[in-house]
Write a protein that holds these residues in place. Sequence first.
Motif, PDB file in Angstrom:
ATOM      1  N   VAL A 203       0.836  -1.206   0.000  1.00  0.00           N
ATOM      2  CA  VAL A 203       0.000   0.000   0.000  1.00  0.00           C
ATOM      3  C   VAL A 203       0.864   1.245   0.000  1.00  0.00           C
ATOM      4  N   ALA A 204       1.925   1.231   0.814  1.00  0.00           N
ATOM      5  CA  ALA A 204       2.812   2.386   0.895  1.00  0.00           C
ATOM      6  C   ALA A 204       3.469   2.664  -0.452  1.00  0.00           C
ATOM      7  N   ALA A 205       3.815   1.600  -1.182  1.00  0.00           N
ATOM      8  CA  ALA A 205       4.431   1.792  -2.496  1.00  0.00           C
ATOM      9  C   ALA A 205       3.472   2.479  -3.460  1.00  0.00           C
ATOM     10  N   GLY A 206       2.183   2.095  -3.396  1.00  0.00           N
ATOM     11  CA  GLY A 206       1.201   2.755  -4.256  1.00  0.00           C
ATOM     12  C   GLY A 206       1.003   4.211  -3.891  1.00  0.00           C
ATOM     13  N   LEU A 207       0.890   4.500  -2.596  1.00  0.00           N
ATOM     14  CA  LEU A 207       0.743   5.883  -2.158  1.00  0.00           C
ATOM     15  C   LEU A 207       1.971   6.710  -2.526  1.00  0.00           C
ATOM     16  N   ALA A 208       3.160   6.099  -2.361  1.00  0.00           N
ATOM     17  CA  ALA A 208       4.391   6.813  -2.702  1.00  0.00           C
ATOM     18  C   ALA A 208       4.431   7.150  -4.186  1.00  0.00           C
ATOM     19  N   ALA A 209       3.982   6.209  -5.023  1.00  0.00           N
ATOM     20  CA  ALA A 209       3.977   6.461  -6.466  1.00  0.00           C
ATOM     21  C   ALA A 209       3.031   7.598  -6.817  1.00  0.00           C
ATOM     22  N   LEU A 210       1.844   7.596  -6.204  1.00  0.00           N
ATOM     23  CA  LEU A 210       0.880   8.669  -6.480  1.00  0.00           C
ATOM     24  C   LEU A 210       1.430  10.033  -6.079  1.00  0.00           C
ATOM     25  N   TRP A 211       2.253  10.073  -5.050  1.00  0.00           N
ATOM     26  CA  TRP A 211       2.777  11.344  -4.569  1.00  0.00           C
ATOM     27  C   TRP A 211       4.079  11.739  -5.262  1.00  0.00           C
ATOM     28  N   ARG A 212       4.973  10.786  -5.493  1.00  0.00           N
ATOM     29  CA  ARG A 212       6.316  11.117  -5.970  1.00  0.00           C
ATOM     30  C   ARG A 212       6.403  11.288  -7.487  1.00  0.00           C
ATOM     31  N   VAL A 213       5.592  10.558  -8.243  1.00  0.00           N
ATOM     32  CA  VAL A 213       5.658  10.658  -9.705  1.00  0.00           C
ATOM     33  C   VAL A 213       4.803  11.848 -10.147  1.00  0.00           C
ATOM     34  N   PRO A 214       5.383  12.869 -10.756  1.00  0.00           N
ATOM     35  CA  PRO A 214       4.622  14.097 -11.053  1.00  0.00           C
ATOM     36  C   PRO A 214       3.365  13.859 -11.877  1.00  0.00           C
ATOM     37  N   GLU A 215       3.461  13.006 -12.905  1.00  0.00           N
ATOM     38  CA  GLU A 215       2.298  12.766 -13.756  1.00  0.00           C
ATOM     39  C   GLU A 215       1.159  12.122 -12.973  1.00  0.00           C
ATOM     40  N   LEU A 216       1.498  11.189 -12.079  1.00  0.00           N
ATOM     41  CA  LEU A 216       0.462  10.536 -11.274  1.00  0.00           C
ATOM     42  C   LEU A 216      -0.122  11.490 -10.239  1.00  0.00           C
ATOM     43  N   ARG A 217       0.738  12.292  -9.628  1.00  0.00           N
ATOM     44  CA  ARG A 217       0.255  13.261  -8.643  1.00  0.00           C
ATOM     45  C   ARG A 217      -0.700  14.257  -9.294  1.00  0.00           C
ATOM     46  N   ALA A 218      -0.365  14.709 -10.480  1.00  0.00           N
ATOM     47  CA  ALA A 218      -1.182  15.710 -11.158  1.00  0.00           C
ATOM     48  C   ALA A 218      -2.539  15.151 -11.563  1.00  0.00           C
ATOM     49  N   ILE A 219      -2.558  13.973 -12.190  1.00  0.00           N
ATOM     50  CA  ILE A 219      -3.841  13.449 -12.667  1.00  0.00           C
ATOM     51  C   ILE A 219      -4.708  13.005 -11.491  1.00  0.00           C
ATOM     52  N   THR A 220      -4.104  12.531 -10.400  1.00  0.00           N
ATOM     53  CA  THR A 220      -4.899  12.136  -9.232  1.00  0.00           C
ATOM     54  C   THR A 220      -5.553  13.353  -8.601  1.00  0.00           C
ATOM     55  N   ALA A 221      -4.789  14.413  -8.389  1.00  0.00           N
ATOM     56  CA  ALA A 221      -5.355  15.626  -7.805  1.00  0.00           C
ATOM     57  C   ALA A 221      -6.440  16.216  -8.706  1.00  0.00           C
ATOM     58  N   ALA A 222      -6.187  16.246 -10.006  1.00  0.00           N
ATOM     59  CA  ALA A 222      -7.149  16.838 -10.932  1.00  0.00           C
ATOM     60  C   ALA A 222      -8.453  16.050 -10.970  1.00  0.00           C
ATOM     61  N   THR A 223      -8.363  14.720 -11.014  1.00  0.00           N
ATOM     62  CA  THR A 223      -9.596  13.928 -11.086  1.00  0.00           C
ATOM     63  C   THR A 223     -10.377  13.969  -9.775  1.00  0.00           C
ATOM     64  N   VAL A 224      -9.685  14.081  -8.639  1.00  0.00           N
ATOM     65  CA  VAL A 224     -10.392  14.211  -7.360  1.00  0.00           C
ATOM     66  C   VAL A 224     -11.181  15.522  -7.336  1.00  0.00           C
ATOM     67  N   VAL A 225     -10.551  16.607  -7.761  1.00  0.00           N
ATOM     68  CA  VAL A 225     -11.257  17.898  -7.812  1.00  0.00           C
ATOM     69  C   VAL A 225     -12.421  17.824  -8.798  1.00  0.00           C
ATOM     70  N   SER A 226     -12.186  17.224  -9.953  1.00  0.00           N
ATOM     71  CA  SER A 226     -13.241  17.101 -10.958  1.00  0.00           C
ATOM     72  C   SER A 226     -14.426  16.311 -10.428  1.00  0.00           C
ATOM     73  N   PHE A 227     -14.154  15.159  -9.798  1.00  0.00           N
ATOM     74  CA  PHE A 227     -15.245  14.298  -9.348  1.00  0.00           C
ATOM     75  C   PHE A 227     -15.961  14.845  -8.123  1.00  0.00           C
ATOM     76  N   LEU A 228     -15.335  15.750  -7.396  1.00  0.00           N
ATOM     77  CA  LEU A 228     -16.052  16.446  -6.332  1.00  0.00           C
ATOM     78  C   LEU A 228     -17.241  17.189  -6.922  1.00  0.00           C
TER      79      LEU A 228
END
Length: 428
Positions: A229-254
């Motif tokens: 689980v920590a590896a997945g969370l780390a990837a979402l935070w550390r990889v810029p492309e993943l961090r950007a699309i995750t944040a954007a889709t969370v805001v969008s789906f709100l």
Amino acid sequence: MTRPLPAYLATASFARFADEGVALALALLALERTGSPTQGALALTAWMAPHALAAPFVGALAERARSPRAFHVLAFSVFAVSLAALTAVLGRAPLAASLGCAVLGGACGPVVTGGLSSLLARLVPDARTRTRAYALDAATYNAASVLAPAAVSVTAGALSATPATALLAGAATAAAVLALRIPVPPANGDTASEPTAERRPALPEEPEAEAAQPADSPASRTSPPAATVAAGLAALWRVPELRAITAATVVSFLGIGGLAVTAVLLAAASGHPGAEGAPVTAFAVGGLLGALGTARLGRRPHAQHLAACALFGTGAALAVAALVPWFPAAVAAFAAAGLCDGPLMAATLRLRADHAPASARTQVFTLGAGLKVSAAAAGAALAGTLPFGPVPHLLAIAALQLAAALLLPLLCPHPRDPAPEAPSAVSP
């Protein structure tokens, strides 16, 4: 040998058809048996909660599974059994029994969404065809969102809510059977989509030697679930492309989470109380057409640029829907918003596949899907409780889409192309 992509798409279509019809089916079933939709709403809440809460743990189990295909067959089987049990007990047995069945089925939700999509990186290792594959995968979501509620409504009207809910259990069973035919290639060939060290910085929580491990390698299977689980969370935070699309889709789906409630308010305020479903249906049909159109784009434009354009177009179209005074024109604007939104799912899936470490790919998919569902649930709650009319609601949803579009270049100003693909014998 079974061709991977058609077998996958058939499985995904049935699984997502079952998932998309649950909300309406449970409400109709409870109303039919108890005279009130309350039990259906409580069961739906129990069904949705594990989508977010169980996503990290389900992803960890999927990462550690020796046979990803067997894991998905088991998950779809539990999904089907839970729906069949709900068909039998909702409104007839104590509420606790219904809630228990709903929680069990909802815990399989992350497999139906992100977990299943994570398999595509193995099934379609060629970057030249992966954009098309993920666009078609996105189309299964859009098609299910159009067809499942319609099928449930027609079946309930012609027969009753019991066979309508049983229809969803049958679709989930078909998904479990079809999943047996997905030819998932060996994990040792699953490093094709892994960015090289020059393209992606090594994660502090995941040394480079371990980052190259396939998702179900012995090292991955023996690592503690918390580390997975920590590896997945780390990837979402550390990889810029993943961090950007995750944040954007969370805001969008709100915002998107409140779209159905807002559409009902808009129809009532416009003097069309019997047409509450028209805007949502138009949005879903537009989304399906947009996803199918994305399948013809090929490898360009870059997935992040495509996502930003999709979010901007969706926001602009929803703003038009809020401001036009004629209800049919508003419905047309909803369709245009869906047409723009359609490519977003394909772009999101493509970014996850291209930039997630192979050893945490399933985690990245399931965590991303869980966060989106959580945001959508919060958006639905806000839309149902805030004391505003439909126009302010719709303008707020539009503004969230535009904000999400701006987040992408802010969080990842220079998106990278994925590493070159290694040759593979598997072809779609």
